[in-house]
Design an enzyme around this catalytic site. Structure first.
Site, PDB file in Angstrom:
ATOM      1  N   SER A  21       0.671  -1.050   0.081  1.00  0.00           N
ATOM      2  CA  SER A  21       0.070   0.064  -0.134  1.00  0.00           C
ATOM      3  C   SER A  21       1.025   1.313  -0.068  1.00  0.00           C
ATOM      4  O   SER A  21       1.913   1.244   0.472  1.00  0.00           O
ATOM      5  CB  SER A  21      -1.029   0.026   1.294  1.00  0.00           C
ATOM      6  OG  SER A  21      -1.884  -1.120   1.304  1.00  0.00           O
TER       7      SER A  21
HETATM    8  N1  SAM Z   1      -0.953  -4.400   4.077  1.00  0.00           N
HETATM    9  C1  SAM Z   1      -0.057  -4.781   2.865  1.00  0.00           C
HETATM   10  C2  SAM Z   1       1.184  -4.391   2.676  1.00  0.00           C
HETATM   11  O1  SAM Z   1       1.740  -3.588   3.709  1.00  0.00           O
HETATM   12  O2  SAM Z   1       2.132  -4.949   1.793  1.00  0.00           O
HETATM   13  C3  SAM Z   1      -0.439  -4.473   1.477  1.00  0.00           C
HETATM   14  C4  SAM Z   1      -1.885  -5.402   1.299  1.00  0.00           C
HETATM   15  S1  SAM Z   1      -2.475  -5.424  -0.530  1.00  0.00           S
HETATM   16  C5  SAM Z   1      -3.121  -3.752  -0.756  1.00  0.00           C
HETATM   17  C6  SAM Z   1      -3.887  -6.447  -0.163  1.00  0.00           C
HETATM   18  C7  SAM Z   1      -3.653  -7.916   0.277  1.00  0.00           C
HETATM   19  O3  SAM Z   1      -5.016  -8.420   0.539  1.00  0.00           O
HETATM   20  C8  SAM Z   1      -3.331  -8.706  -0.815  1.00  0.00           C
HETATM   21  O4  SAM Z   1      -1.950  -9.294  -0.442  1.00  0.00           O
HETATM   22  C9  SAM Z   1      -4.290  -9.761  -0.815  1.00  0.00           C
HETATM   23  O5  SAM Z   1      -3.649 -11.038  -1.228  1.00  0.00           O
HETATM   24  C10 SAM Z   1      -4.958  -9.963   0.291  1.00  0.00           C
HETATM   25  N2  SAM Z   1      -6.231 -10.154   0.412  1.00  0.00           N
HETATM   26  C11 SAM Z   1      -7.267 -10.184  -0.473  1.00  0.00           C
HETATM   27  N3  SAM Z   1      -8.241 -10.721  -0.072  1.00  0.00           N
HETATM   28  C12 SAM Z   1      -7.895 -11.213   1.333  1.00  0.00           C
HETATM   29  C13 SAM Z   1      -8.445 -12.316   2.267  1.00  0.00           C
HETATM   30  N4  SAM Z   1      -9.721 -12.525   1.854  1.00  0.00           N
HETATM   31  N5  SAM Z   1      -8.104 -12.819   3.242  1.00  0.00           N
HETATM   32  C14 SAM Z   1      -6.624 -12.478   3.430  1.00  0.00           C
HETATM   33  N6  SAM Z   1      -5.886 -11.466   2.469  1.00  0.00           N
HETATM   34  C15 SAM Z   1      -6.717 -11.001   1.432  1.00  0.00           C
END
Ligand code: SAM
Length: 229
Positions: A72
């Site tokens: 992010s």
């Molecule tokens: N917080 C992260 C970082 O600091 O790098 C960025 C997160 S990224 C914008 C969103 C993440 O949510 C992705 O890695 C994606 O695989 C995960 N994601 C999507 N749906 C999800 C779910 N149901 N449970 C867990 N993770 C999920």
């Protein structure tokens, strides 16, 4: 709270870029919580991006990581952390570990951080990275985060880093009284907005905190078009 060891930041070639990013992109916008600013100032974001992207680590933008996901934008991480109103003694659940950067920032702001990632490769990489950097109050899980994390509940804050169309049902049951859920809701067509839900006397109050853009939250209580079989 855990901290990155100071000695390993000596002669840190990214220190100036990190300070500049905090001043220019966070403080001069609307991030004023001193604990959040201090946390972002001490987390080496360059360690959470792919090696070829390190020179962009302190641009205020999201960057690609493995498995077609993103780390992010620092402003968004700071905004969500500030919205969660953490004082240092909380148990926090993060949904969407990705690179582990958001969890590392949260590790400076809360007592315990539990973070759930649905993609096993990302969870494994983040676990190794967070251990190597000694953020030892962070616990990483591989699972569908739309279910919350019943085995570690209840939480004082739940921070969701991917967008759903509506609030996943399990979160309210896993929140302490007075707890906050920070989550982007909406679709690519209607647009996504960040919400803060606060639990008082068994009821959630809702605040709209403005427009953001996120990848979809995929899972049982997540994006309907991506609902698994
Ligand atoms: N917080 C992260 C970082 O600091 O790098 C960025 C997160 S990224 C914008 C969103 C993440 O949510 C992705 O890695 C994606 O695989 C995960 N994601 C999507 N749906 C999800 C779910 N149901 N449970 C867990 N993770 C999920």
């Amino acid at each position: 709270m855990s901290s990155h060891s100071e000695s390993s930041l000596n002669d840190d070639p990214f220190e100036n870029a990190r300070q500049t990013m905090v001043e220019k992109h966070l403080r001069q916008r609307d991030i004023h919580d001193p604990r959040v600013l201090a946390a972002i100032k001490c987390i080496p974001r360059e360690q959470f991006v792919p090696p070829g992207s390190q020179r962009f680590a302190y641009n205020d933008c999201a960057l690609p990581i493995d498995c077609h996901q993103t780390i992010s934008q620092p402003y968004t991480v700071a905004f969500m952390c500030a919205a969660a109103q953490l004082t240092g003694d909380e148990r926090v659940l993060e949904i969407g570990t990705g690179s582990g950067y958001g969890a590392a920032v949260l590790s400076q702001l809360a007592r315990e951080v539990h973070t759930v990632e649905r993609i096993p490769e990302l969870a494994e990489e983040a676990t190794g990275r967070l251990q190597r950097l000694c953020y030892d109050n962070v616990h990483v899980y591989t699972d569908d985060g739309t279910l919350g994390l019943a085995q570690a509940a209840p939480f004082d804050a739940i921070i969701v880093t991917a967008a759903a169309e509506r609030l996943p049902e399990p979160y309210q049951q896993q929140l302490n009284e007075g707890g906050r859920i920070i989550i982007p809701l909406g679709s690519e067509t209607t647009g996504q907005r960040m919400y803060r839900f606060t639990l008082h006397n068994g009821k959630l109050t809702e605040e709209n905190l403005g427009a953001f853009v996120f990848v979809p939250l995929i899972g049982k209580f997540g994006h309907p078009s991506d609902r698994p079989e």
